[in-house]
Design a protein around this motif. Structure first.
Motif, short mmCIF file in Angstrom:
data_model
loop_
_atom_site.label_atom_id
_atom_site.label_comp_id
_atom_site.label_asym_id
_atom_site.label_seq_id
_atom_site.Cartn_x
_atom_site.Cartn_y
_atom_site.Cartn_z
N MET A 280 -5.95 -8.51 2.87
CA MET A 280 -5.46 -7.17 3.18
C MET A 280 -4.34 -6.85 2.21
O MET A 280 -3.50 -7.70 1.92
N THR A 281 -4.32 -5.62 1.70
CA THR A 281 -3.26 -5.19 0.80
C THR A 281 -2.59 -3.95 1.37
O THR A 281 -3.22 -3.16 2.08
N LYS A 282 -1.31 -3.78 1.03
CA LYS A 282 -0.57 -2.62 1.50
C LYS A 282 0.46 -2.23 0.46
O LYS A 282 1.18 -3.09 -0.06
N ALA A 283 0.52 -0.95 0.14
CA ALA A 283 1.61 -0.48 -0.70
C ALA A 283 2.93 -0.72 0.01
O ALA A 283 3.03 -0.61 1.24
N GLY A 284 3.97 -1.05 -0.76
CA GLY A 284 5.22 -1.48 -0.15
C GLY A 284 5.82 -0.50 0.83
O GLY A 284 6.33 -0.90 1.88
N ALA A 285 5.78 0.80 0.53
CA ALA A 285 6.46 1.78 1.38
C ALA A 285 5.59 2.30 2.52
O ALA A 285 6.05 3.11 3.32
N PHE A 286 4.34 1.86 2.63
CA PHE A 286 3.46 2.31 3.70
C PHE A 286 3.73 1.53 4.99
O PHE A 286 4.26 0.42 4.97
N GLY A 287 3.31 2.10 6.10
CA GLY A 287 3.35 1.39 7.36
C GLY A 287 4.69 1.48 8.07
O GLY A 287 5.58 2.23 7.70
N ASP A 288 4.82 0.65 9.13
CA ASP A 288 6.05 0.61 9.92
C ASP A 288 6.33 -0.83 10.31
O ASP A 288 5.70 -1.77 9.80
N ALA A 289 7.24 -1.02 11.22
CA ALA A 289 7.67 -2.37 11.57
C ALA A 289 6.56 -3.21 12.19
O ALA A 289 6.63 -4.45 12.16
N GLY A 290 5.53 -2.59 12.74
CA GLY A 290 4.46 -3.35 13.38
C GLY A 290 3.22 -3.55 12.53
O GLY A 290 2.25 -4.17 12.98
N THR A 291 3.24 -3.08 11.29
CA THR A 291 2.01 -3.09 10.48
C THR A 291 1.48 -4.50 10.24
O THR A 291 0.28 -4.75 10.38
N ILE A 292 2.33 -5.43 9.86
CA ILE A 292 1.84 -6.78 9.58
C ILE A 292 1.25 -7.42 10.83
O ILE A 292 0.16 -8.01 10.79
N LEU A 293 1.94 -7.30 11.96
CA LEU A 293 1.44 -7.91 13.19
C LEU A 293 0.11 -7.30 13.62
O LEU A 293 -0.81 -8.01 14.02
N LEU B 225 -2.89 -2.36 -7.79
CA LEU B 225 -3.98 -2.88 -6.96
C LEU B 225 -4.04 -2.23 -5.59
O LEU B 225 -5.13 -1.87 -5.12
N THR B 226 -2.89 -2.09 -4.92
CA THR B 226 -2.93 -1.54 -3.57
C THR B 226 -3.44 -0.10 -3.59
O THR B 226 -4.18 0.31 -2.70
N GLY B 227 -3.07 0.66 -4.61
CA GLY B 227 -3.56 2.02 -4.73
C GLY B 227 -5.05 2.08 -4.97
O GLY B 227 -5.76 2.93 -4.40
N VAL C 225 -4.00 0.44 4.62
CA VAL C 225 -4.13 -1.01 4.76
C VAL C 225 -5.62 -1.38 4.82
O VAL C 225 -6.20 -1.50 5.90
N PRO C 226 -6.26 -1.55 3.66
CA PRO C 226 -7.68 -1.93 3.65
C PRO C 226 -7.85 -3.44 3.81
O PRO C 226 -6.98 -4.23 3.44
N LEU C 227 -9.00 -3.80 4.36
CA LEU C 227 -9.39 -5.20 4.53
C LEU C 227 -10.64 -5.46 3.72
O LEU C 227 -11.60 -4.68 3.77
N GLY C 228 -10.63 -6.54 2.97
CA GLY C 228 -11.81 -6.90 2.19
C GLY C 228 -11.96 -8.40 2.12
O GLY C 228 -11.26 -9.16 2.79
N VAL C 229 -12.89 -8.84 1.27
CA VAL C 229 -13.14 -10.26 1.05
C VAL C 229 -13.06 -10.52 -0.44
O VAL C 229 -13.65 -9.78 -1.24
N THR C 230 -12.35 -11.55 -0.84
CA THR C 230 -12.21 -11.85 -2.25
C THR C 230 -13.54 -12.30 -2.85
O THR C 230 -14.39 -12.88 -2.16
N LEU D 231 -5.16 -13.67 3.38
CA LEU D 231 -3.99 -13.20 2.63
C LEU D 231 -3.66 -11.78 3.04
O LEU D 231 -4.54 -10.92 3.14
N PHE D 232 -2.37 -11.54 3.30
CA PHE D 232 -1.84 -10.19 3.48
C PHE D 232 -0.76 -10.02 2.43
O PHE D 232 0.22 -10.78 2.41
N ALA D 233 -0.91 -9.03 1.54
CA ALA D 233 0.04 -8.88 0.44
C ALA D 233 0.54 -7.46 0.36
O ALA D 233 -0.24 -6.51 0.41
N THR D 234 1.84 -7.30 0.24
CA THR D 234 2.43 -5.99 -0.04
C THR D 234 2.91 -5.99 -1.48
O THR D 234 3.42 -6.99 -1.98
N GLY D 235 2.74 -4.85 -2.13
CA GLY D 235 3.10 -4.76 -3.54
C GLY D 235 1.93 -5.15 -4.41
O GLY D 235 1.44 -6.29 -4.35
#
Length: 425
Positions: A389-402, A12-14, A375-380, A345-349
């Motif tokens: 928002m969804t994010k592949a697990g290995a993307f981003g850094d320590a500040g991505t969620i915030l 899904l994240t891809g 890190v795309p943003l959409g509406v269900t 919702l913010f989901a990784t994986g």
């Protein structure tokens, strides 16, 4: 040039981080998943085949079936693969090519998994992560499908032939690159493997290959999708569609074991998110475990009070990654009652996000903007309408969620995401 695109992804994240590139250019884009009916109500349709953990034959068959059911004449085609070669990209591509040829369409696969904005590059036909060969990284040690990350060898495992497009050819000018692509097609190669270190390398590949859209498909990640979208006529919109403001606490679900996601979760907890660690043993035991109901209720109470709830599967040594799908499904069951209280919702994986949304009666995601690369943003869409928002697990850094949660609560209008500037290799 086509303005309609089908994206087949293995998670899904891809699917989302490829489709969002086209939404940034003003095209309508939606994401759906395996088993949910979807049509051409949007310019860009991305489908999660949910094949990351399937064996090669089953993964390939699922992609071929989706292609036969969803592809339309004149639509561009992207086969999204993991940028670090997890899953079964070779088998999926072989099955996709076979289905295209059965339909009478000669096809050349343009393989370009690089995503420079997230540290993924291709040099001498081999995938690199943050400048190092992928085979030497912890990510590869934890999860890989092939003996090496040399792309021609990977394709060879599925009986596919490939010609290498070196970096100097990518930078030799559009005419030379276009000629090389036509030569490979005429010579009967199944694929070309393109080096890329900078976003501009992928831009050149997109410009040179788009005229071959009726005879080619693109295979890669969000990097090539962004390049293709940028090469289409027209420009990015001045503003993007409005999105609903969150009406309560955000549910942040970290189902990935990747270090980048774990660090980001820790930072969010330090800044005030209520953290809930879910032991894998609890998920394996299910609702019969006496800890199940109190944990689910505690998350629901936190969200109903307007506070962000951070839920993560507790790390365990020597985890069996083959059981990831079962854990994701169990986590979704645990969270489903609480998730009805969430404002966003913010989901990784991808497995975790897809399982949870399915439990909530969500049938798709309408994509709106990109918070940052990957890190795309959409509406269900479906039974529940909330920002996601969804994010592949290995993307981003320590500040991505915030940063993502801050953007979610920004009352200003949605705005196009600014792509990173190129830098020297």
């Amino acid at each position: 040039m086509t303005s309609r695109w089908l994206i087949l992804a293995d998670d899904l994240t891809g699917a989302a981080d490829c489709a969002i590139a086209f939404a940034r250019r003003g095209l309508t884009a939606s994401v759906g998943w395996q088993g949910v009916e979807a049509g051409w109500e949007t310019d860009v349709l991305a489908i999660d085949a949910d094949s990351r953990r399937l064996p090669p034959g089953e993964a390939g068959a699922r992609h071929a079936a989706l292609l036969r059911a969803r592809h339309r004449p004149g639509a561009g085609l992207i086969k999204k693969i993991d940028s670090t070669l997890r899953g079964q990209p070779a088998a999926e591509l072989a099955a996709t090519l076979a289905a295209l040829r059965e339909a009478g369409r000669p096809s050349l696969a343009i393989l370009a998994p690089a995503f420079p904005a997230t540290g993924r590059t291709t040099v001498s036909g081999r995938v690199h992560l943050d400048g190092a060969p992928l085979e030497g990284t912890p990510l590869w040690a934890r999860d890989h499908s092939y003996p090496s990350a040399h792309l021609a060898e990977v394709l060879g495992t599925a009986g596919l032939s490939a010609r290498h497009l070196p970096l100097d050819l990518l930078r030799a000018g559009d005419a030379a690159l276009a000629a090389a692509l036509r030569d490979a097609l005429a010579a009967g190669f199944d694929a070309v493997v393109a080096d890329a270190v900078l976003p501009g390398d992928l831009d050149a590949l997109a410009r040179a290959s788009l005229p071959l859209a009726e005879q080619a498909l693109w295979v890669g990640s969000g990097g090539i999708a962004a390049a293709l979208a940028a090469a289409l006529p027209g420009g990015a919109p001045d503003s993007l569609p409005a999105r609903p403001a969150p009406r309560g606490g955000a549910l942040v679900v970290v189902g990935s074991v990747a270090e980048a996601s774990r660090l980001a979760a820790r930072r969010a907890e330090e800044e005030g998110a209520a953290a809930f660690d879910v032991p894998p043993a609890l998920l394996r035991a299910g609702p019969a475990d006496p800890r199940w109901a109190p944990l689910s209720e505690g998350i629901a109470v936190t969200l109903a009070a307007g506070r962000d709830a951070l839920v993560r599967i507790a790390a365990e040594p020597d985890a069996d990654l083959a059981g990831g799908a079962a854990l994701a499904e169990a986590l979704a069951s645990l969270l489903a009652p609480a998730a009805r209280q969430m404002g966003a919702l913010f989901a990784t994986g991808g497995e975790t996000a897809c399982a949870l949304l399915g439990h909530l009666g969500v049938t798709g995601i309408r994509l709106l903007e990109e918070i940052e690369p990957g890190v795309p943003l959409g509406v269900t869409q479906g039974a529940l309408e909330v920002p996601v928002m969804t994010k592949a697990g290995a993307f981003g850094d320590a500040g991505t969620i915030l940063r993502s949660l801050a953007r979610l609560r920004d009352p200003g209008p949605a705005r196009p995401h600014a792509l990173p500037q190129e830098s020297a290799p």
